[in-house]
Design an enzyme around this catalytic site. Structure first.
Site, PDB file in Angstrom:
ATOM      1  CD  GLU A   1     -19.252   9.013   4.525  1.00  0.00           C
ATOM      2  OE1 GLU A   1     -18.855   9.692   3.549  1.00  0.00           O
ATOM      3  OE2 GLU A   1     -18.725   9.044   5.628  1.00  0.00           O
TER       4      GLU A   1
ATOM      5  CD  GLU B   1     -12.298  13.084  -0.613  1.00  0.00           C
ATOM      6  OE1 GLU B   1     -12.099  11.946  -1.053  1.00  0.00           O
ATOM      7  OE2 GLU B   1     -13.122  13.324   0.286  1.00  0.00           O
TER       8      GLU B   1
HETATM    9  P1  NAI Z   1      -8.941   3.987   1.198  1.00  0.00           P
HETATM   10  O1  NAI Z   1     -10.286   4.102   0.639  1.00  0.00           O
HETATM   11  O2  NAI Z   1      -7.930   3.187   0.447  1.00  0.00           O
HETATM   12  O3  NAI Z   1      -9.014   3.373   2.669  1.00  0.00           O
HETATM   13  C1  NAI Z   1     -10.175   3.275   3.469  1.00  0.00           C
HETATM   14  C2  NAI Z   1     -10.271   1.867   4.045  1.00  0.00           C
HETATM   15  O4  NAI Z   1     -10.484   0.920   3.010  1.00  0.00           O
HETATM   16  C3  NAI Z   1      -9.038   1.386   4.786  1.00  0.00           C
HETATM   17  O5  NAI Z   1      -9.441   0.626   5.905  1.00  0.00           O
HETATM   18  C4  NAI Z   1      -8.371   0.479   3.760  1.00  0.00           C
HETATM   19  O6  NAI Z   1      -7.539  -0.491   4.340  1.00  0.00           O
HETATM   20  C5  NAI Z   1      -9.545  -0.158   3.093  1.00  0.00           C
HETATM   21  N1  NAI Z   1      -9.325  -0.656   1.734  1.00  0.00           N
HETATM   22  C6  NAI Z   1      -8.427  -0.234   0.813  1.00  0.00           C
HETATM   23  N2  NAI Z   1      -8.554  -0.948  -0.317  1.00  0.00           N
HETATM   24  C7  NAI Z   1      -9.552  -1.839  -0.115  1.00  0.00           C
HETATM   25  C8  NAI Z   1     -10.176  -2.834  -0.925  1.00  0.00           C
HETATM   26  N3  NAI Z   1      -9.795  -3.052  -2.173  1.00  0.00           N
HETATM   27  N4  NAI Z   1     -11.187  -3.550  -0.410  1.00  0.00           N
HETATM   28  C9  NAI Z   1     -11.610  -3.313   0.853  1.00  0.00           C
HETATM   29  N5  NAI Z   1     -11.052  -2.390   1.659  1.00  0.00           N
HETATM   30  C10 NAI Z   1     -10.048  -1.654   1.186  1.00  0.00           C
HETATM   31  O7  NAI Z   1      -8.365   5.429   1.459  1.00  0.00           O
HETATM   32  P2  NAI Z   1      -6.823   5.850   1.529  1.00  0.00           P
HETATM   33  O8  NAI Z   1      -6.010   5.202   0.480  1.00  0.00           O
HETATM   34  O9  NAI Z   1      -6.377   5.635   2.903  1.00  0.00           O
HETATM   35  O10 NAI Z   1      -6.923   7.394   1.182  1.00  0.00           O
HETATM   36  C11 NAI Z   1      -6.838   7.836  -0.161  1.00  0.00           C
HETATM   37  C12 NAI Z   1      -7.789   8.946  -0.398  1.00  0.00           C
HETATM   38  O11 NAI Z   1      -9.103   8.499  -0.180  1.00  0.00           O
HETATM   39  C13 NAI Z   1      -7.669  10.133   0.525  1.00  0.00           C
HETATM   40  O12 NAI Z   1      -6.696  11.029   0.113  1.00  0.00           O
HETATM   41  C14 NAI Z   1      -9.032  10.707   0.459  1.00  0.00           C
HETATM   42  O13 NAI Z   1      -9.148  11.504  -0.685  1.00  0.00           O
HETATM   43  C15 NAI Z   1      -9.909   9.514   0.306  1.00  0.00           C
HETATM   44  N6  NAI Z   1     -10.490   9.093   1.591  1.00  0.00           N
HETATM   45  C16 NAI Z   1     -11.771   9.436   1.837  1.00  0.00           C
HETATM   46  C17 NAI Z   1     -12.336   9.108   3.030  1.00  0.00           C
HETATM   47  C18 NAI Z   1     -13.725   9.488   3.338  1.00  0.00           C
HETATM   48  O14 NAI Z   1     -14.162   9.395   4.472  1.00  0.00           O
HETATM   49  N7  NAI Z   1     -14.503   9.905   2.390  1.00  0.00           N
HETATM   50  C19 NAI Z   1     -11.604   8.406   4.080  1.00  0.00           C
HETATM   51  C20 NAI Z   1     -10.273   8.024   3.696  1.00  0.00           C
HETATM   52  C21 NAI Z   1      -9.759   8.390   2.492  1.00  0.00           C
END
Ligand code: NAI
Length: 764
Positions: free
Chosen positions: A263, A391
């Site tokens: 998602e 985004e």
């Molecule tokens: P992210 O996608 O890096 O983090 C979400 C989760 O994934 C966190 O628990 C993180 O520790 C984990 N994660 C990060 N790298 C990973 C990897 N290689 N393998 C497995 N898990 C990993 O999101 P981030 O950096 O916190 O936010 C960056 C941008 O992402 C935001 O500005 C937004 O645009 C987007 N975002 C979108 C979300 C959504 O619900 N669609 C939620 C969070 C962020």
């Protein structure tokens, strides 16, 4: 202190601060280790979890190592047999107990969430926590009914779940409740910015008497998440977060056999037609992009307004922005709280600066100093402006105008995402027409950002695949229990034609593209040997042929638009013609296979108008429809076994539900499928609906899975599972490794469609 008269004059809000004492007391439980096998581990290397609104450290939590992940997965694995062996009723009692226990601590959850994330207490209290509770109740119900409602299906095993920081408790509930209801055990990794409510949830698991190891929580950053994804003891990964990380996970799990749901991000349109109730739509924008600081994956971040009312709408919107209160999240009169982390604030500022540099004009409300960003609206933006395409994940909307409904749809779909859309019009005919045409997994009519445990949520395109919530969300945590022997892998290609005589037969087979027989682009054929004898020659298709076939399939969109009844007529006619041509097919397939193929055509003709949508019972006054929508163009990599039936077993369900397909037949015995071209041509199947490209199947599958215009891919060649999953990461198309390539049934129909959830006002 202002006097009462002064207050009445200004009508300004006074502060209404919620006490945070309850959460501060709880924080004394730290520093925190992980929650593994029913208990907290000793804290390891620590990192801070901070309150962004006050720039203070709230607690220290442990950075999970690969060993920690391993211990958690082992605990989950050990707990799996007993947990999955419980009756559905027994599991329901546990989920019910969790729901009750969260309710008893709802204030603590709400305040802790607000402190850790920065969201307004009002939202944590009225939205996050009640929806999380509802999720556990709802899934207690699915645990109870699972054996009856999901016959022949069982849990995957150990689920690795990785969640983001925008709705920490709610995302945890979305992940854990269905997993446990289905009988899986879990290892969940919360986001590094917001791990605290997950740790509080761990205490709830103890209080609710959940057996040790059923839920494990490992804190840490992306490296911890990556270790969980890589762990060989995990059977399914469920991820919510950024599209880039989703793509990495798609690649990392390729070929591992792990089930996957993603998602991801969005850039959702918020479409306002001229006849909309503009005041209601303005409030809609508040909920679309200023709810939760705009840190919402389905935020309505692209406002598309009919030109006739654009000036009026913008004026109303600006006035409303001026009255939004940004600040201390614990203050119950706060509308917009703190941005989750200074890094996210910097990201928002950077994107807004880029948008302005590209010509966007910014209008902003007010915000205090600190980790806050004011509500913002950018106008005069072109589709290429980064604030339109990227985004932002902050309280920033862009506003664009359109003249006709067609233009609105085109603008709405000019994005690589497809998570949600919000449509505002008093004309329901128009709104439903647009709902059918926007590429989005969720559509709200005259509403926005509504969620419910009984409404499927999830995206199309690069917003990911799989649904959470309702029956379909449960389905994602189940798999067929029947073990199917893997089909044989393709053998090496036979050498190119030698001077061998073709025994008895002299037929020229060509590719079938756009309704016509075509020579392979490379102008080459390969020899098809059956039991050592030359059966004939098949065209050696290449990348170029696949591209042509995808283009032809793309053009055949009328097939998707016609009714199921009309498609059924075509499939019946195909069945009839298969019977009439059985003699010519006999040279390439045994009679039993031909007869099974005819039956299959009738079977999917029967289904074509019966794979019905659901209407879900959600809490608000809506009819919540879960429509089964065709993907559009699908790639089908057929198996080696029973080449005629193997080919039709994939093609028929896909086209029955409105997809157009590019299919690669068996590599070793492609002639039965190529011979079909004769039958297809006379069966009223419109040009481009079925395209057949024979040749080196690994190369062809690679091109198909990497193609951006192919929206979903099925693969019946186990040896290619890794290749197709990895290559599909580009546009994040869902890949279905067909478990039973000669089978039939609902699983095929489900895999041939994606759900579009449409919320239509009803009875309010
Ligand atoms: P992210 O996608 O890096 O983090 C979400 C989760 O994934 C966190 O628990 C993180 O520790 C984990 N994660 C990060 N790298 C990973 C990897 N290689 N393998 C497995 N898990 C990993 O999101 P981030 O950096 O916190 O936010 C960056 C941008 O992402 C935001 O500005 C937004 O645009 C987007 N975002 C979108 C979300 C959504 O619900 N669609 C939620 C969070 C962020």
């Amino acid at each position: 202190m202002p006097t009462v008269t002064e207050i009445l004059d200004t009508m300004d809000y006074g502060p209404a601060l919620e006490s945070d004492a309850i959460a501060r007391d709880w924080l004394a439980h730290g520093p925190f280790g992980h929650f593994i096998n029913g208990q907290f581990t000793a804290p390891g290397a620590l990192f801070d979890s901070r309150n962004p609104a006050r720039d203070e450290v709230l607690a220290q939590v442990t950075q999970g190592t690969a060993q920690d992940v391993d211990a958690a997965v082992s605990a989950a694995r050990a707990a799996f047999p007993a947990w999955s062996g419980l009756s559905g009723h027994a599991r329901a009692r546990h989920l019910y107990a969790i729901a009750r226990q969260i309710q008893k601590r709802e204030r603590l959850f709400a305040v802790l969430e607000t402190l850790d994330n920065g969201k307004p207490l009002r939202e944590a209290r009225d939205i996050d926590v009640p929806l999380a509770v509802r999720h556990f109740y709802h899934h207690a119900g699915w645990a109870e009914l699972g054996a009856e409602e999901f016959v022949g299906q069982g849990p995957h095993g150990v689920c690795g779940q990785i969640i983001p920081w925008n709705f920490p408790l709610l995302m945890l509930a979305w992940k854990i409740a269905p997993a446990l209801a289905a009988g899986n055990t879990v290892v969940l990794k919360p986001a590094e910015y917001t791990p605290l409510t997950a740790l509080l949830f761990a205490e709830i698991c103890i209080e609710a008497g959940l057996p040790a190891g059923v839920v494990n929580i490992v804190t840490g950053d992306g490296t911890t998440g990556a270790a969980l994804v890589a762990h060989s003891g995990v059977d399914k990964i469920a991820f919510t977060g950024s599209t880039n990380v989703g793509r990495e996970i798609r690649r990392a799990t390729a070929g591992s056999g792990k089930a996957l749901t993603l998602e991801l991000g969005g850039k959702s349109p918020f479409i306002v037609f001229a006849d909309a109730d503009l005041d209601a739509a303005v409030e809609g924008v508040v909920d679309a992009i200023w709810f939760n600081q705009g840190e919402v994956c389905c935020a309505g971040s692209r406002i598309l307004v009919a030109e006739a009312v654009a000036a009026q709408f913008e004026a109303k919107l600006r006035a409303r922005m001026d009255s939004l209160r940004v600040g201390e999240p614990l203050d119950k009169s706060t509308d917009i709280g703190a941005i989750v982390h200074p890094r996210q604030l910097a990201r928002i500022r950077e994107l807004v600066a880029q948008g302005q540099a590209a010509g966007g004009v910014l209008y902003q409300g007010r915000a205090p100093e600190g980790c806050f960003f004011p509500p913002a609206l950018m106008v005069q933006v072109s589709p290429a402006n980064p604030c339109v395409s990227e985004e932002i994940f902050g309280p920033v909307a862009v506003l664009m105008t359109f003249r006709t409904p067609e233009e609105a749809v085109e603008l709405a779909n000019t994005t690589r995402y497809g998570l949600a859309a919000s449509i505002w019009s008093e004309n329901l005919t128009l709104a439903m027409d647009i709902a059918a045409r926007v590429k989005a997994g969720v559509v709200w009519i005259n509403a926005t950002n509504l969620f419910d445990a009984n409404a499927p949520f999830g995206g199309m395109r690069e917003s990911g695949f799989g649904r959470e919530g309702a029956r379909s969300g449960m389905g994602a945590y189940l798999r067929p229990m029947r073990i199917i022997a893997p089909a044989p892998a393709p053998g090496p290609l036979a050498p190119l034609p030698q001077a061998a005589p073709v025994s008895g037969l002299d037929r020229t087979h060509k590719l079938y593209i756009g309704g016509a027989q075509k020579r392979a682009d490379a102008g080459q054929s390969y020899t098809v040997l059956v039991d050592g004898a030359v059966q004939g020659h098949a065209p050696l298709g290449s990348r170029k042929d696949i591209r042509n076939a995808v283009e032809a399939a793309h053009k055949a969109s009328a097939w998707t638009a016609i009714s199921g009844h009309q498609r059924a007529q075509v499939l019946y006619f195909l069945g009839e013609n298969l019977a009439a041509r059985a003699d010519s097919l006999r040279a390439f397939a045994p009679l039993s296979e031909i007869e099974a193929s005819i039956a299959r055509a009738f079977y999917y003709a029967a289904w074509a108008d019966k794979f019905d949508a659901h209407v879900h019972d959600t809490q608000s006054a809506h009819i919540t429809l879960a429509m089964n929508e065709a993907f559009g163009v699908m790639g089908l990599v057929c198996g080696e076994e029973a080449p005629l039936l193997g080919f039709l077993s994939l093609v028929l369900p896909a086209i029955a539900l409105g997809n157009r397909v590019v299919a690669t037949p068996s590599q070793s015995r492609p002639l039965a499928a190529l011979e079909l071209a004769q039958v297809l041509a006379c069966s009223d199947i419109p040009a481009g609906v079925i395209n057949i490209v024979s040749g080196p199947v690994a190369d062809l599958a690679q091109t198909l899975s990497g193609h951006d215009d192919v929206a979903a891919l099925w693969c019946a060649q186990p040896a290619l599972a890794e290749l197709v999953a990895r290559e599909s990461a580009g546009n994040l198309k869902p890949v279905w490794q067909v478990p039973d390539p000669l089978g039939q049934g609902r699983s095929f129909l489900q895999a041939a469609t994606q759900i579009k959830t449409i919320w239509v006002p009803y009875g309010a």
